[in-house]
Design an enzyme around this catalytic site. Structure first.
Site, PDB file in Angstrom:
ATOM      1  N   ARG A 171      27.676  -8.116  16.387  1.00  0.00           N
ATOM      2  CA  ARG A 171      26.628  -8.505  17.339  1.00  0.00           C
ATOM      3  C   ARG A 171      26.543 -10.017  17.541  1.00  0.00           C
ATOM      4  O   ARG A 171      25.469 -10.582  17.750  1.00  0.00           O
ATOM      5  CB  ARG A 171      25.256  -7.972  16.917  1.00  0.00           C
ATOM      6  CG  ARG A 171      25.185  -6.463  16.797  1.00  0.00           C
ATOM      7  CD  ARG A 171      25.466  -5.751  18.115  1.00  0.00           C
ATOM      8  NE  ARG A 171      25.436  -4.314  17.914  1.00  0.00           N
ATOM      9  CZ  ARG A 171      26.505  -3.584  17.576  1.00  0.00           C
ATOM     10  NH1 ARG A 171      27.692  -4.165  17.422  1.00  0.00           N
ATOM     11  NH2 ARG A 171      26.396  -2.290  17.412  1.00  0.00           N
ATOM     12  N   SER A 197      17.729  -2.357  20.724  1.00  0.00           N
ATOM     13  CA  SER A 197      17.502  -2.537  19.283  1.00  0.00           C
ATOM     14  C   SER A 197      17.042  -3.971  19.032  1.00  0.00           C
ATOM     15  O   SER A 197      17.783  -4.915  19.289  1.00  0.00           O
ATOM     16  CB  SER A 197      18.780  -2.256  18.501  1.00  0.00           C
ATOM     17  OG  SER A 197      19.165  -0.910  18.653  1.00  0.00           O
ATOM     18  N   GLU A 245      17.671  -9.429  17.196  1.00  0.00           N
ATOM     19  CA  GLU A 245      18.884  -9.413  18.010  1.00  0.00           C
ATOM     20  C   GLU A 245      18.711 -10.122  19.341  1.00  0.00           C
ATOM     21  O   GLU A 245      19.629 -10.816  19.791  1.00  0.00           O
ATOM     22  CB  GLU A 245      19.328  -7.965  18.229  1.00  0.00           C
ATOM     23  CG  GLU A 245      20.651  -7.834  18.950  1.00  0.00           C
ATOM     24  CD  GLU A 245      21.204  -6.426  18.916  1.00  0.00           C
ATOM     25  OE1 GLU A 245      21.960  -6.074  19.835  1.00  0.00           O
ATOM     26  OE2 GLU A 245      20.886  -5.676  17.976  1.00  0.00           O
TER      27      GLU A 245
END
Length: 363
Positions: free
Chosen positions: A172, A249, A355
């Site tokens: 990520r 998320s 995130e």
């Protein structure tokens, strides 16, 4: 030479809540839609030369913008275009402009019988953001497929092609994340012709498809199964479903050094029982990845957990999604994020990392 921005193209006081999937964010002082790569380059160069604060905005799917908004120029990338090049061994390189919608790009690749992107179906946002975040889902990451990107280097003002291996693509993340030094203009992906998916690597997806791990299936079947799974978790955008008013998320799965893992597992065992089966996945050499959703739930935050007098909540379908119930502010969302982060830290000694990209705000 940089082309000056036309005053007729630039709008003022544009609410950024209309340009994020959270539907949060205050106004942009100045807002410019850029419909070609050259428009993007000219606008960014002009802002940099003038010393004006600049925010390059794509689909707004991984973005948290402060209630105060952004006091400079927002360049909204609205570029379109795609092309094919045949490679060796039945592979096809697909070149996509940064402003193209990501899920429509995946759908297009499936329609063309190209395998590789199908497990990334249903992810909101634009193509240009996917290498920055190294977007991934259901056992596939952008790093598996990306060949190169065209970047505008804001330090030099030059446009150049950068190979995927030079982007530092990790879980990520990439060298592009957390910096505004470069702007993605287009991306290239190597896909496989023939109508079959990439090997199915994710157990949940394999069960839905009724196949063994490692099997290949028709690309359309894989896409449909992924979309069904994502809808069940509130991860496919729906204007009528507040569970999808999110940034996807919100927390990444924490990665723990193997030397520290026994202590972490012992602390988890104290809370949930020594016989608890803690989900664990490879996190790279000497590291183990834990499930953020599992930790959040065991720390006492269930689906639909409310905060800020009900203006925000965890999704009723998936505890990793923090959602706007319709009347929220960014401050409300951050209040919930801090509550969850601090609760997991207190319970297990594991600190979750956000995130989304934060603009004008922070946890």
């Amino acid at each position: 030479m940089t082309t000056p921005l036309s005053s007729t193209e630039v709008r003022t006081s544009v609410p950024l809540s209309g340009h994020t999937t959270l539907r949060l964010g205050g106004p942009a002082a100045r807002f410019l839609p850029a419909t070609s790569a050259s428009d993007v380059v000219d606008a960014v160069r002009a802002a940099d030369q003038a010393g004006e604060p600049l925010l390059v905005l794509g689909g707004g799917s991984n973005l948290v913008i402060a209630d105060e908004g952004f006091g400079g120029l927002v360049v909204h990338i609205a570029t379109e275009g795609r092309s094919f090049d045949r490679l060796a061994d039945g592979r096809v390189e697909l070149t996509i402009e940064a402003g193209e919608d990501w899920d429509r790009t995946v759908a297009f690749s499936v329609e063309q019988g190209l395998g590789g992107l199908e497990c990334l179906s249903g992810i909101p946002g634009q193509v240009g953001a996917t290498p920055v975040q190294n977007v991934g889902a259901y056992g596939v990451e952008i790093a598996d497929l990306l060949t190169s990107v065209d970047l505008l280097d804001r330090r030099s003002g030059r446009v150049h092609q950068v190979q995927a291996e030079d982007l530092g693509l990790t879980y990520r993340s990439s060298v592009l994340k957390g910096t505004d030094s470069a702007v993605v203009l287009r991306a290239r992906f190597a896909l496989q012709d023939g109508g079959r998916s990439a090997p199915i690597r994710y157990a949940e997806l394999a069960r839905v498809l009724g196949v063994e791990l490692g099997a290949r299936v028709p690309v359309a079947d894989a896409r449909q199964a992924v979309l069904e799974l994502r809808r069940g978790k509130g991860m496919v955008l729906d204007a009528d479903d507040h569970d999808t008013w999110s940034a996807g998320s919100f927390f990444t799965n924490p990665i723990v050094d193997d030397a520290e893992l026994p202590g972490v597992l012992a602390k988890i065992g104290e809370r949930v029982g020594a016989d608890a089966v803690v989900p664990q996945y490879p996190g790279g050499p000497g590291r183990t990845k834990l499930s953020a959703a599992w930790l959040i739930e065991r720390a006492g935050f269930g689906r639909g957990h409310l905060a800020a007098d009900g203006r925000v909540s965890l999704s009723g379908k998936h505890t990793l999604a923090l959602t706007n119930r319709g009347e929220a502010s960014t401050a409300d969302l951050l209040e919930l994020a801090r509550e969850v982060r601090d609760g997991v830290l207190a319970a297990f000694g594991v600190r979750l990392q956000a995130e989304p990209v934060m603009v004008g705000c922070r946890l």
